[in-house]
Design a protein around this motif. Structure first.
Motif, mmCIF file in Angstrom:
data_model
loop_
_atom_site.group_PDB
_atom_site.id
_atom_site.type_symbol
_atom_site.label_atom_id
_atom_site.label_comp_id
_atom_site.label_asym_id
_atom_site.label_seq_id
_atom_site.Cartn_x
_atom_site.Cartn_y
_atom_site.Cartn_z
ATOM 1 N N PHE A 12 0.827 -1.206 0.000
ATOM 2 C CA PHE A 12 0.000 0.000 0.000
ATOM 3 C C PHE A 12 0.863 1.259 0.000
ATOM 4 C CE2 PHE A 12 -4.017 -2.184 1.245
ATOM 5 C CZ PHE A 12 -4.862 -1.483 0.406
ATOM 6 N N LEU A 13 1.951 1.225 0.747
ATOM 7 C CA LEU A 13 2.830 2.389 0.792
ATOM 8 C C LEU A 13 3.516 2.635 -0.549
ATOM 9 C CD1 LEU A 13 4.476 1.866 4.303
ATOM 10 C CD2 LEU A 13 2.686 3.485 3.697
ATOM 11 N N GLY A 14 3.707 1.567 -1.321
ATOM 12 C CA GLY A 14 4.352 1.714 -2.621
ATOM 13 C C GLY A 14 3.395 1.779 -3.787
ATOM 14 N N TYR A 15 2.091 1.781 -3.522
ATOM 15 C CA TYR A 15 1.057 1.855 -4.572
ATOM 16 C C TYR A 15 1.203 0.717 -5.592
ATOM 17 C CZ TYR A 15 0.663 6.570 -2.660
ATOM 18 O OH TYR A 15 0.515 7.642 -1.807
ATOM 19 N N GLN A 16 1.473 -0.484 -5.079
ATOM 20 C CA GLN A 16 1.605 -1.657 -5.935
ATOM 21 C C GLN A 16 0.246 -2.356 -5.976
ATOM 22 O OE1 GLN A 16 4.935 -2.321 -7.394
ATOM 23 N NE2 GLN A 16 4.878 -0.202 -6.670
ATOM 24 N N TRP A 17 -0.576 -2.021 -6.984
ATOM 25 C CA TRP A 17 -1.967 -2.447 -6.984
ATOM 26 C C TRP A 17 -2.137 -3.937 -7.262
ATOM 27 C CZ3 TRP A 17 -3.913 1.213 -4.494
ATOM 28 C CH2 TRP A 17 -3.587 2.533 -4.736
ATOM 29 N N ALA A 18 -1.329 -4.486 -8.115
ATOM 30 C CA ALA A 18 -1.446 -5.925 -8.396
ATOM 31 C C ALA A 18 -1.114 -6.773 -7.173
ATOM 32 C CB ALA A 18 -0.560 -6.304 -9.590
ATOM 33 N N PRO A 19 -0.007 -6.525 -6.459
ATOM 34 C CA PRO A 19 0.225 -7.278 -5.216
ATOM 35 C C PRO A 19 -0.820 -7.023 -4.146
ATOM 36 C CG PRO A 19 2.274 -6.330 -6.009
ATOM 37 C CD PRO A 19 1.176 -5.730 -6.821
ATOM 38 N N ASP A 38 8.413 -2.489 -17.916
ATOM 39 C CA ASP A 38 7.125 -3.060 -17.525
ATOM 40 C C ASP A 38 6.702 -2.497 -16.167
ATOM 41 O OD1 ASP A 38 7.283 -4.650 -19.822
ATOM 42 O OD2 ASP A 38 8.373 -6.218 -18.741
ATOM 43 N N PHE A 39 5.463 -2.074 -16.089
ATOM 44 C CA PHE A 39 4.889 -1.582 -14.836
ATOM 45 C C PHE A 39 3.676 -2.444 -14.499
ATOM 46 C CE2 PHE A 39 7.106 1.990 -16.716
ATOM 47 C CZ PHE A 39 7.866 2.448 -15.652
ATOM 48 N N ILE A 40 3.924 -3.741 -14.408
ATOM 49 C CA ILE A 40 2.847 -4.699 -14.158
ATOM 50 C C ILE A 40 2.285 -4.530 -12.749
ATOM 51 C CG2 ILE A 40 2.254 -7.156 -14.138
ATOM 52 C CD1 ILE A 40 4.560 -7.622 -16.065
ATOM 53 N N MET A 41 3.146 -4.226 -11.798
ATOM 54 C CA MET A 41 2.711 -4.156 -10.407
ATOM 55 C C MET A 41 1.723 -3.014 -10.151
ATOM 56 S SD MET A 41 4.050 -6.762 -9.204
ATOM 57 C CE MET A 41 5.274 -7.924 -9.778
#
Length: 253
Positions: free
Chosen positions: A29-36, A94-97
């Protein structure tokens, strides 16, 4: 400790998985990694279902939990390959995360152990509403931190699957003492039979014989008669043997 069964071990590993998933969810959440974030949410729900299925003896929930563990191991293996740039995977391209919605990277990129962040002012590489930073002095780079986190998740999933294999989902049977022979084998004294206990035993036997099929009503005419006789015996005991006109009615037969 010696009495801990496979169910107890599985619940313990599920609790460890919950702790590790919640910790990982916070940093994603702190890194805005929406897929994880989405994958961690599904993993938390699956682990909760696994705990519920283990405690409540629900085999369907355990099957769903086991199927999710396979997907979870595959997803974490992909994360390891992504951050270590195995094959044609590239973090710069790639910005998959983030589902290609932003340029955010892992939270550990700027907040890793020993990392020193220096902003690069007036850089031509900076896009609109973004800035370029220089990260130096990290004791452990963020790709390795993410890879180690995914490796921990794989380890917990594999150990949970090993504990899941011998788990028995059958409910333990409750043994009830109906005769003195069983009392003798258990090393306890058999109580003296009373009219109430005798009527209770016959009522239970009649209900068990009439309720073998769950689709049928468990109480038949015989069970109702036994219940009426039991109520009459209780009334007779409450009134006492000295009441007139009650002799000969308390015999249960």
């Amino acid at each position: 400790m010696g009495k801990c069964s496979g169910r107890c071990t599985l619940v313990a590993f599920c609790c460890l998985q919950l702790v590790a998933a919640l910790e990982r969810q916070i940093f994603d959440f702190l890194g805005y990694q929406w897929a994880p974030i989405l994958a961690n949410f599904l993993h938390i729900m699956a682990v909760i279902l696994g705990i519920f299925g283990t405690v409540q003896y629900r085999s369907r929930y355990l099957i769903l939990y086991a199927a999710w563990l396979v997907l979870w191991v595959g997803w974490n293996a992909f994360i390891i390959c992504f951050y270590l740039e195995v094959g044609q995977l590239s973090q710069d391209r790639d910005f998959i995360m983030t589902f290609n919605t932003s340029l955010h990277r892992s939270w550990w990129m700027e907040n890793g152990p020993g990392c020193l962040v220096t902003p690069v002012l007036n850089s031509r590489l900076a896009l609109e509403d973004h800035h370029v930073i220089s990260v130096t002095g990290c004791l452990l780079d963020y790709p390795y931190i993410e890879a180690l986190s995914s490796a921990l998740q794989i380890f917990l999933a594999l150990t949970s699957s090993v504990a899941l294999t011998p788990t028995d989902t059958r409910r333990p049977r409750r043994h009830r003492i109906y005769n003195c022979s069983l009392c003798t084998r258990l090393g306890s004294s058999c109580p003296a039979p009373t009219p109430v206990s005798s009527a209770l035993w016959r009522l239970t036997a009649a209900a068990a014989s009439s309720g073998q099929d769950d689709r049928r009503a468990p109480w038949r005419l015989t069970g109702l008669l036994q219940l009426a006789r039991l109520i009459w015996v209780c009334i007779r005991i409450g009134l006492g043997p000295s009441q007139p006109g009650l002799q000969g009615w308390g015999r249960v037969g």
